[in-house]
Design an enzyme around this catalytic site. Structure first.
Site, PDB file in Angstrom:
ATOM      1  N   ARG A   1      -5.108   4.860  -6.843  1.00  0.00           N
ATOM      2  CA  ARG A   1      -4.802   4.646  -5.289  1.00  0.00           C
ATOM      3  C   ARG A   1      -4.649   5.884  -4.838  1.00  0.00           C
ATOM      4  O   ARG A   1      -3.858   5.970  -3.802  1.00  0.00           O
ATOM      5  CB  ARG A   1      -3.812   3.606  -4.993  1.00  0.00           C
ATOM      6  CG  ARG A   1      -3.921   2.361  -5.310  1.00  0.00           C
ATOM      7  CD  ARG A   1      -4.868   1.405  -4.337  1.00  0.00           C
ATOM      8  NE  ARG A   1      -5.084   0.132  -4.918  1.00  0.00           N
ATOM      9  CZ  ARG A   1      -4.613  -0.844  -4.332  1.00  0.00           C
ATOM     10  NH1 ARG A   1      -3.539  -0.793  -3.585  1.00  0.00           N
ATOM     11  NH2 ARG A   1      -4.780  -1.962  -4.926  1.00  0.00           N
TER      12      ARG A   1
ATOM     13  N   ARG B   1      -3.059   4.808   1.990  1.00  0.00           N
ATOM     14  CA  ARG B   1      -2.482   4.750   3.291  1.00  0.00           C
ATOM     15  C   ARG B   1      -1.171   5.813   3.320  1.00  0.00           C
ATOM     16  O   ARG B   1      -0.686   5.806   4.400  1.00  0.00           O
ATOM     17  CB  ARG B   1      -1.747   3.189   3.713  1.00  0.00           C
ATOM     18  CG  ARG B   1      -3.038   2.340   4.141  1.00  0.00           C
ATOM     19  CD  ARG B   1      -2.393   0.962   3.952  1.00  0.00           C
ATOM     20  NE  ARG B   1      -2.271   0.612   2.649  1.00  0.00           N
ATOM     21  CZ  ARG B   1      -2.106  -0.895   2.362  1.00  0.00           C
ATOM     22  NH1 ARG B   1      -1.953  -1.813   3.197  1.00  0.00           N
ATOM     23  NH2 ARG B   1      -1.948  -1.028   0.910  1.00  0.00           N
TER      24      ARG B   1
ATOM     25  N   ARG C   1      -8.666   4.469   8.982  1.00  0.00           N
ATOM     26  CA  ARG C   1      -8.511   3.098   8.762  1.00  0.00           C
ATOM     27  C   ARG C   1      -8.076   2.269   9.844  1.00  0.00           C
ATOM     28  O   ARG C   1      -8.493   0.949  10.096  1.00  0.00           O
ATOM     29  CB  ARG C   1      -7.284   2.691   7.515  1.00  0.00           C
ATOM     30  CG  ARG C   1      -6.854   1.325   7.290  1.00  0.00           C
ATOM     31  CD  ARG C   1      -8.005   0.675   6.391  1.00  0.00           C
ATOM     32  NE  ARG C   1      -7.530  -0.526   5.994  1.00  0.00           N
ATOM     33  CZ  ARG C   1      -7.493  -1.715   6.749  1.00  0.00           C
ATOM     34  NH1 ARG C   1      -7.994  -1.529   7.874  1.00  0.00           N
ATOM     35  NH2 ARG C   1      -6.860  -2.975   6.352  1.00  0.00           N
TER      36      ARG C   1
ATOM     37  N   ASP D   1     -13.091  -1.343  -4.289  1.00  0.00           N
ATOM     38  CA  ASP D   1     -12.141  -2.350  -4.821  1.00  0.00           C
ATOM     39  C   ASP D   1     -12.853  -3.164  -5.872  1.00  0.00           C
ATOM     40  O   ASP D   1     -13.956  -3.523  -5.977  1.00  0.00           O
ATOM     41  CB  ASP D   1     -11.661  -3.476  -3.719  1.00  0.00           C
ATOM     42  CG  ASP D   1     -10.185  -3.824  -3.975  1.00  0.00           C
ATOM     43  OD1 ASP D   1      -9.243  -3.249  -3.528  1.00  0.00           O
ATOM     44  OD2 ASP D   1     -10.485  -4.877  -4.517  1.00  0.00           O
TER      45      ASP D   1
ATOM     46  N   TYR E   1      -8.283 -13.764  -9.517  1.00  0.00           N
ATOM     47  CA  TYR E   1      -8.491 -13.723  -8.096  1.00  0.00           C
ATOM     48  C   TYR E   1      -9.431 -14.882  -7.837  1.00  0.00           C
ATOM     49  O   TYR E   1      -9.589 -15.316  -6.337  1.00  0.00           O
ATOM     50  CB  TYR E   1      -9.105 -12.390  -7.664  1.00  0.00           C
ATOM     51  CG  TYR E   1      -7.896 -11.534  -7.591  1.00  0.00           C
ATOM     52  CD1 TYR E   1      -6.983 -11.100  -6.461  1.00  0.00           C
ATOM     53  CD2 TYR E   1      -7.454 -10.437  -8.590  1.00  0.00           C
ATOM     54  CE1 TYR E   1      -5.938 -10.413  -6.346  1.00  0.00           C
ATOM     55  CE2 TYR E   1      -6.607  -9.555  -8.648  1.00  0.00           C
ATOM     56  CZ  TYR E   1      -5.911  -9.480  -7.460  1.00  0.00           C
ATOM     57  OH  TYR E   1      -4.777  -8.834  -7.466  1.00  0.00           O
TER      58      TYR E   1
HETATM   59  O1  CP3 Z   1      -7.323   4.034  -7.251  1.00  0.00           O
HETATM   60  C1  CP3 Z   1      -8.034   4.530  -5.970  1.00  0.00           C
HETATM   61  O2  CP3 Z   1      -7.872   5.237  -5.062  1.00  0.00           O
HETATM   62  C2  CP3 Z   1      -9.540   3.941  -5.694  1.00  0.00           C
HETATM   63  C3  CP3 Z   1      -9.685   2.646  -5.072  1.00  0.00           C
HETATM   64  C4  CP3 Z   1      -9.099   1.301  -5.351  1.00  0.00           C
HETATM   65  C5  CP3 Z   1      -8.531   0.420  -4.665  1.00  0.00           C
HETATM   66  N1  CP3 Z   1      -8.309  -0.849  -5.021  1.00  0.00           N
HETATM   67  C6  CP3 Z   1      -8.644   0.553  -3.084  1.00  0.00           C
HETATM   68  C7  CP3 Z   1      -7.705  -0.417  -2.247  1.00  0.00           C
HETATM   69  C8  CP3 Z   1      -8.786   0.761  -6.603  1.00  0.00           C
HETATM   70  C9  CP3 Z   1      -9.116   1.264  -8.132  1.00  0.00           C
HETATM   71  C10 CP3 Z   1      -8.352  -0.614  -6.582  1.00  0.00           C
HETATM   72  C11 CP3 Z   1      -8.145  -1.430  -7.651  1.00  0.00           C
HETATM   73  C12 CP3 Z   1      -7.553  -2.871  -7.295  1.00  0.00           C
HETATM   74  N2  CP3 Z   1      -7.820  -3.749  -6.330  1.00  0.00           N
HETATM   75  C13 CP3 Z   1      -6.835  -3.556  -8.158  1.00  0.00           C
HETATM   76  C14 CP3 Z   1      -6.529  -3.069  -9.721  1.00  0.00           C
HETATM   77  C15 CP3 Z   1      -5.306  -2.044  -9.577  1.00  0.00           C
HETATM   78  C16 CP3 Z   1      -3.955  -2.572  -9.140  1.00  0.00           C
HETATM   79  O3  CP3 Z   1      -3.621  -2.134  -8.364  1.00  0.00           O
HETATM   80  O4  CP3 Z   1      -3.514  -3.286 -10.058  1.00  0.00           O
HETATM   81  C17 CP3 Z   1      -6.487  -4.867  -7.768  1.00  0.00           C
HETATM   82  C18 CP3 Z   1      -5.689  -5.833  -8.185  1.00  0.00           C
HETATM   83  C19 CP3 Z   1      -6.953  -4.855  -6.294  1.00  0.00           C
HETATM   84  C20 CP3 Z   1      -6.916  -5.933  -5.350  1.00  0.00           C
HETATM   85  C21 CP3 Z   1      -6.473  -5.365  -4.129  1.00  0.00           C
HETATM   86  N3  CP3 Z   1      -7.053  -4.554  -3.232  1.00  0.00           N
HETATM   87  C22 CP3 Z   1      -5.055  -5.746  -3.585  1.00  0.00           C
HETATM   88  C23 CP3 Z   1      -4.088  -6.860  -4.296  1.00  0.00           C
HETATM   89  C24 CP3 Z   1      -4.975  -5.274  -2.514  1.00  0.00           C
HETATM   90  C25 CP3 Z   1      -3.863  -5.392  -1.452  1.00  0.00           C
HETATM   91  C26 CP3 Z   1      -2.580  -4.580  -1.755  1.00  0.00           C
HETATM   92  C27 CP3 Z   1      -2.425  -3.239  -1.165  1.00  0.00           C
HETATM   93  O5  CP3 Z   1      -2.093  -2.542  -1.799  1.00  0.00           O
HETATM   94  O6  CP3 Z   1      -2.908  -3.228   0.123  1.00  0.00           O
HETATM   95  C28 CP3 Z   1      -6.161  -4.570  -2.203  1.00  0.00           C
HETATM   96  C29 CP3 Z   1      -6.254  -3.618  -1.010  1.00  0.00           C
HETATM   97  C30 CP3 Z   1      -6.825  -2.233  -1.318  1.00  0.00           C
HETATM   98  N4  CP3 Z   1      -7.459  -1.726  -2.278  1.00  0.00           N
HETATM   99  C31 CP3 Z   1      -6.330  -1.009  -0.567  1.00  0.00           C
HETATM  100  C32 CP3 Z   1      -6.905   0.100  -1.185  1.00  0.00           C
HETATM  101  C33 CP3 Z   1      -6.611   1.346  -0.764  1.00  0.00           C
HETATM  102  C34 CP3 Z   1      -5.518  -1.335   0.874  1.00  0.00           C
HETATM  103  C35 CP3 Z   1      -6.424  -1.244   1.963  1.00  0.00           C
HETATM  104  C36 CP3 Z   1      -5.815  -1.125   3.293  1.00  0.00           C
HETATM  105  O7  CP3 Z   1      -6.056   0.055   3.720  1.00  0.00           O
HETATM  106  O8  CP3 Z   1      -5.358  -2.168   3.988  1.00  0.00           O
END
Ligand code: CP3
Length: 352
Positions: free
Chosen positions: A37, A41, A50, A86, A160
């Site tokens: 990540r 943000r 964003r 994602d 999911y």
């Molecule tokens: O690592 C990186 O920088 C690459 C991008 C990436 C995202 N999600 C961007 C993202 C990666 C590799 C993921 C993987 C992901 N997504 C996982 C597995 C890794 C982990 O964290 O356990 C999972 C379970 C998800 C599902 C997901 N996507 C959730 C639960 C959420 C909401 C929680 C949160 O942190 O906001 C997301 C949204 C998400 N995915 C964001 C980002 C940057 C936030 C989006 C925003 O700006 O609102």
């Protein structure tokens, strides 16, 4: 320590080579570093983009995905650039409706075996922008960083796909595992297809390294991991075959699963922060490379303390056959930008 000639050639490693070599357990000048990540943000330039655009739209527009993927790299020069996307996007290609508000919500989750008929296999269109972004990042970065692609593991995708809004204890998926194992097996088989299709498309697009996120595997006992999540992961890795780029497997809360994770056939096991890196290096670290595993909250520590923690991590990782320095999970939203800079710089300045 490498001898003189090897040390000289190691001194000219590109970031991309350093990354791939560490994943395969080959000698490097210093460990590569990136953060899960790392685009997100905590960066003001991310928040600015964003504010104007929804998360899914950012992923679906290749030019925005490329821009956001490069934001942390321009500031900090990590050795790896992970494509902004994602793990849940390919679920759309399997026929599920996905929303982020702000956490992910699946509109009509799968509840019974008959629902499997709803699933399709149009993965390609659902990650077309992600694949374009990988190709453009590869071209733009050249040797200056490895491009990391990723996919959700079958068990985590199934979580999911079945839970409208995920519960911490994974109650829906876990009860299916006990009450309807045949349905769950068939669902996992479909998610194996989704995961393999995603990774194969990313390989074709030019990814240098792939990471499979099994975020929710840690909810399973070792025995049930083998029966469900592990079986599915093994199927994915077998299907990818031996000619793939290096592969990292991440599971959260999986200290009890290190042996089975190391036996899957992946090159790297990514550890969460609760695992002792030195102990893991002495154990599975001789068979696979390790990734991780600084506590994401350590980035809230005073910077000198953060630097000491990072140095200790680099030292502990030297006992493994290879170490990719990372956090134990994603960067937290309130993380200070300076802390990410200190973390990355400390690794970059570490001695071999
Ligand atoms: O690592 C990186 O920088 C690459 C991008 C990436 C995202 N999600 C961007 C993202 C990666 C590799 C993921 C993987 C992901 N997504 C996982 C597995 C890794 C982990 O964290 O356990 C999972 C379970 C998800 C599902 C997901 N996507 C959730 C639960 C959420 C909401 C929680 C949160 O942190 O906001 C997301 C949204 C998400 N995915 C964001 C980002 C940057 C936030 C989006 C925003 O700006 O609102």
């Amino acid at each position: 320590m490498p001898d003189g000639i090897a040390a000289k050639s190691l001194g000219t490693l590109s970031a991309r080579e350093r990354f791939v070599r560490a994943a395969r357990g080959e000698p490097v000048d210093r460990p590569p570093v990136w953060l899960m990540r790392q685009a997100g943000r905590y960066l003001p330039e991310y928040r600015e983009l964003r504010a104007k655009t929804g998360f899914i739209e950012m992923c679906d527009r290749a030019e925005l995905a490329v821009e956001v993927s490069l934001q942390p790299w321009r500031r900090f020069g990590m050795d790896g650039v992970v494509v902004f996307s994602d793990i849940l996007l390919p679920l759309r290609g399997a026929g599920l409706e996905l929303e982020f508000s702000p956490g992910p919500v699946v509109a009509r989750p799968l509840a019974a075996e008959s629902d499997l008929a709803r699933l399709g296999g149009e993965i390609e269109a659902s990650i077309a922008a992600t694949c374009q972004a990988i190709t453009r990042l590869r071209r733009e970065l050249g040797e200056r960083a490895a491009v990391i692609g990723f996919a959700g593991a079958p068990w985590t995708l199934a979580a999911y796909a079945t839970e409208a809004k995920l519960s911490r204890d994974l109650e829906v998926l876990s009860s299916l595992a006990w009450r309807e194992p045949r349905f769950l097996d068939r669902l996992l088989d479909r998610m194996v297809e989704t995961c393999v299709a995603t990774l194969e498309l990313e390989i074709a697009a030019g990814a240098d390294c792939l990471q499979i996120f099994d975020t929710w595997a840690g909810t399973l006992s070792a025995e049930r991991f083998e029966r469900f999540a592990g079986r599915a992961l093994r199927a994915v890795i077998e299907r990818l075959g031996p000619k793939r780029p290096p592969l990292v497997v991440f599971a959260r809360g999986a200290a009890h699963l290190l042996e089975p994770l190391a036996a899957l056939g992946a090159d790297v096991v990514s550890l969460d922060w609760r695992v002792d890196l030195a102990a893991a290096a002495a154990g599975i670290g001789q068979r696979v490379s390790l990734q991780g595993n600084l506590d994401p909250t350590a980035l809230f520590a005073p910077l000198p303390e953060l630097a000491r923690e990072t140095e200790a991590l680099v030292r502990a990782g030297r006992a493994a056959r290879g170490h990719i320095v990372n956090l134990g999970h994603g960067v937290l939203q309130r993380t200070p930008v300076d802390a990410v800079a200190t973390f990355v710089r400390t690794v970059q300045e570490s001695a071999p």
